[in-house]
Design an enzyme around this catalytic site. Structure first.
Site, short mmCIF file in Angstrom:
data_model
loop_
_atom_site.label_atom_id
_atom_site.label_comp_id
_atom_site.label_asym_id
_atom_site.label_seq_id
_atom_site.Cartn_x
_atom_site.Cartn_y
_atom_site.Cartn_z
N LYS A 98 46.60 53.95 37.79
CA LYS A 98 45.22 53.56 37.48
C LYS A 98 44.63 54.61 36.57
O LYS A 98 45.07 55.76 36.55
CB LYS A 98 44.38 53.49 38.77
CG LYS A 98 43.17 52.60 38.66
CD LYS A 98 43.57 51.15 38.83
CE LYS A 98 42.37 50.23 38.79
NZ LYS A 98 42.76 48.86 39.23
P1 NAD Z 1 33.46 43.32 35.79
O1 NAD Z 1 32.99 44.56 35.14
O2 NAD Z 1 33.87 42.16 34.95
O3 NAD Z 1 32.35 42.78 36.83
C1 NAD Z 1 31.82 43.59 37.83
C2 NAD Z 1 30.64 42.86 38.46
O4 NAD Z 1 30.13 43.68 39.53
C3 NAD Z 1 29.48 42.61 37.51
O5 NAD Z 1 28.87 41.38 37.83
C4 NAD Z 1 28.55 43.76 37.84
O6 NAD Z 1 27.19 43.51 37.48
C5 NAD Z 1 28.73 43.84 39.32
N1 NAD Z 1 28.27 45.12 39.89
C6 NAD Z 1 28.41 46.36 39.37
N2 NAD Z 1 27.77 47.26 40.15
C7 NAD Z 1 27.25 46.56 41.18
C8 NAD Z 1 26.49 46.91 42.31
N3 NAD Z 1 26.13 48.19 42.52
N4 NAD Z 1 26.11 45.94 43.18
C9 NAD Z 1 26.47 44.65 42.95
N5 NAD Z 1 27.19 44.25 41.90
C10 NAD Z 1 27.58 45.20 41.03
O7 NAD Z 1 34.67 43.80 36.74
P2 NAD Z 1 35.84 42.91 37.34
O8 NAD Z 1 37.03 43.02 36.45
O9 NAD Z 1 35.30 41.60 37.76
O10 NAD Z 1 36.22 43.78 38.65
C11 NAD Z 1 35.51 43.63 39.86
C12 NAD Z 1 36.36 44.21 40.99
O11 NAD Z 1 37.62 43.51 41.03
C13 NAD Z 1 36.71 45.69 40.84
O12 NAD Z 1 36.74 46.28 42.13
C14 NAD Z 1 38.11 45.66 40.27
O13 NAD Z 1 38.84 46.82 40.57
C15 NAD Z 1 38.68 44.45 40.97
N6 NAD Z 1 39.83 43.86 40.30
C16 NAD Z 1 39.74 43.40 39.02
C17 NAD Z 1 40.85 42.81 38.42
C18 NAD Z 1 40.80 42.22 37.04
O14 NAD Z 1 41.80 41.59 36.63
N7 NAD Z 1 39.71 42.34 36.30
C19 NAD Z 1 42.07 42.74 39.13
C20 NAD Z 1 42.11 43.19 40.45
C21 NAD Z 1 40.99 43.75 41.02
#
Ligand code: NAD
Length: 412
Positions: free
Chosen positions: A104
């Site tokens: 990561k």
């Molecule tokens: P992203 O940046 O596209 O979206 C994140 C979302 O969370 C946004 O809507 C943002 O406004 C919201 N957010 C941020 N801070 C916040 C808070 N304090 N309270 C409430 N909402 C909040 O990110 P993503 O890619 O959707 O990732 C989200 C989660 O999923 C992360 O934990 C990431 O590690 C995990 N994840 C992502 C992927 C991927 O393929 N993108 C894969 C596995 C896991």
């Protein structure tokens, strides 16, 4: 004392070591990251001033294949968090049986404070600083919080300047630039498959099941769209600015349009206002943390009304909350299986790049379905065998596969 993210992950690992009765010789080896890189990133901002950021890449284990894991841009990024997320990737790639290890990375930065040009400069500087430890057969980054296909495109371009044309160095690229069809939706789709399989065991269907989703970014919004298509009700969702709720179910296609236009779910008509804290304890069948880590804690876990917690985010549940959920019979569907759809389709993207051959979206989705369902079967088998939680079974599955690869390769 509240455990850090890395301590929490190691506690889940120890629980798996216990049910497996793992030989003590392996424990330190499986816990300790293989390599940790910290770099200083200095860039010139648009106004001519100079700013310094800190970036990290932690490579946890590569016994099953090249290191693999996302890049996060967030002010809270630190070494402890990146270590924890890197370790989770090792177990995740093993759970869904894709030929990668775990890594990561991230930069401690609030990307909302930077222009697009500044963000591009920062990304290119980061690539230069870690270029010697990444590569298509060595370590392959991908998107995570606040990084997207555009960032991955810059990443590929910068790496290729030094090493020649090399799209397989990073996944989650734009489809027009050697990305894979189906990658953008993959994590949300994988989450949808995971909860569908879990509900089916209990004779339930997605249709009519009520979901509350914290986070409406890549993962949360795709999951919401797919659940909506299957007749589920999204009764609440939120982002960093606030949340919206409707007990009859939010109109998700309209909410997606609203968010594309205004960059937030806030202000959506036909919905009540809900805070992020209230969403976590709201009335629903399935609670989905899909934003930050450590949001379900000893302070709110006993008030969670959902019967299922679907961990779309990485590490959303603290060890204390996990104990509370186990005592209360709330079924926690662990991150290392629930959100593994993203890395699974990243593997398909890497495969397409290395073979220089494009798959159809249907091929991607069929193969994703198979990896997710096979993993569920293996996890369920271990839950029965050891009489343990789904999280411990998933970690046990990951640990046993990594240990086997380690044994077969030898320590020589
Ligand atoms: P992203 O940046 O596209 O979206 C994140 C979302 O969370 C946004 O809507 C943002 O406004 C919201 N957010 C941020 N801070 C916040 C808070 N304090 N309270 C409430 N909402 C909040 O990110 P993503 O890619 O959707 O990732 C989200 C989660 O999923 C992360 O934990 C990431 O590690 C995990 N994840 C992502 C992927 C991927 O393929 N993108 C894969 C596995 C896991």
């Amino acid at each position: 004392m509240v455990m850090s993210a890395y301590q929490t992950t190691n506690r889940y690992l120890e629980q798996a070591f216990d049910v497996l009765a793992l030989d003590a010789r392996y424990k330190t080896l499986l816990i300790t990251p293989a390599r940790e890189v910290r770099v200083e990133l200095v860039i010139e901002l648009d106004d001519g001033s100079i700013s310094t950021y800190i970036g990290y890449r932690v490579q946890h284990d590569d016994s099953r294949g090249p290191f693999k894991g996302g890049l996060r841009y967030h002010p809270d990024v630190d070494l402890d968090e990146v270590r924890s997320l890197a370790s989770l990737m090792t177990w995740k790639t093993a759970v869904v049986d894709v030929p990668f290890g775990g890594a990561k990375g991230g930069i401690q930065v609030d990307p909302k404070g930077l222009s697009r040009r500044e963000l591009e400069r920062l990304t290119r500087r980061f690539v230069d600083k870690i270029a010697d430890v990444i590569g298509p057969e060595l370590d392959i980054p991908a998107p995570d919080m606040n990084t997207n296909a555009a960032v991955m495109g810059w990443f590929f371009d910068q790496y290729s300047k030094r090493h020649g044309f090399n799209p397989a160095v990073v996944t989650g690229k734009p489809v027009e630039l050697h990305g894979s069809l189906g990658r953008e939706a993959a994590t949300g789709r994988g989450c949808m498959i995971a909860i569908r399989e879990v509900l089916a065991v209990e004779g339930r269907a997605l249709a009519g099941t009520r979901f509350a989703i914290q986070g409406f970014g890549n993962v949360g919004s795709w999951l919401a769209r797919l659940l909506h298509e299957h007749g589920a009700k999204i009764v609440a969702t939120s982002d960093a600015h606030g949340g919206v709720a409707n007990a009859d179910g939010l109109d998700i296609p309209r909410l997606v349009e609203h968010t594309a236009r205004t960059r937030s779910v806030v202000g959506f008509s036909g919905a009540d206002v809900i805070s992020n804290e209230a969403l976590l304890v709201s009335d629903c069948d399935v609670l989905v943390p899909a934003a930050l880590g450590h949001v379900l804690t000893e302070h709110n876990a006993s008030q969670v009304k959902a019967r299922y917690v679907l961990e779309a985010a990485n590490g959303p549940t603290t060890a204390e909350a996990d104990d509370i959920f186990n005592r209360r019979n709330v079924l926690c569907i662990p991150d290392i299986w629930a959100n593994a759809g993203g890395v699974t389709v990243s593997y398909f993207e890497w495969t397409q790049n290395t073979q220089k051959f494009k798959w159809t979206e249907d091929q991607v989705n069929v193969a994703l379905e198979r990896h997710m369902v096979d993993a569920h079967r293996a996890i369920s088998g271990l839950m029965q065998k050891y009489g343990c939680s789904m999280r411990t079974a998933a970690f046990a599955l990951g640990v046993s596969r990594v240990k086997e690869a380690t044994d077969l390769r030898g320590l020589g």
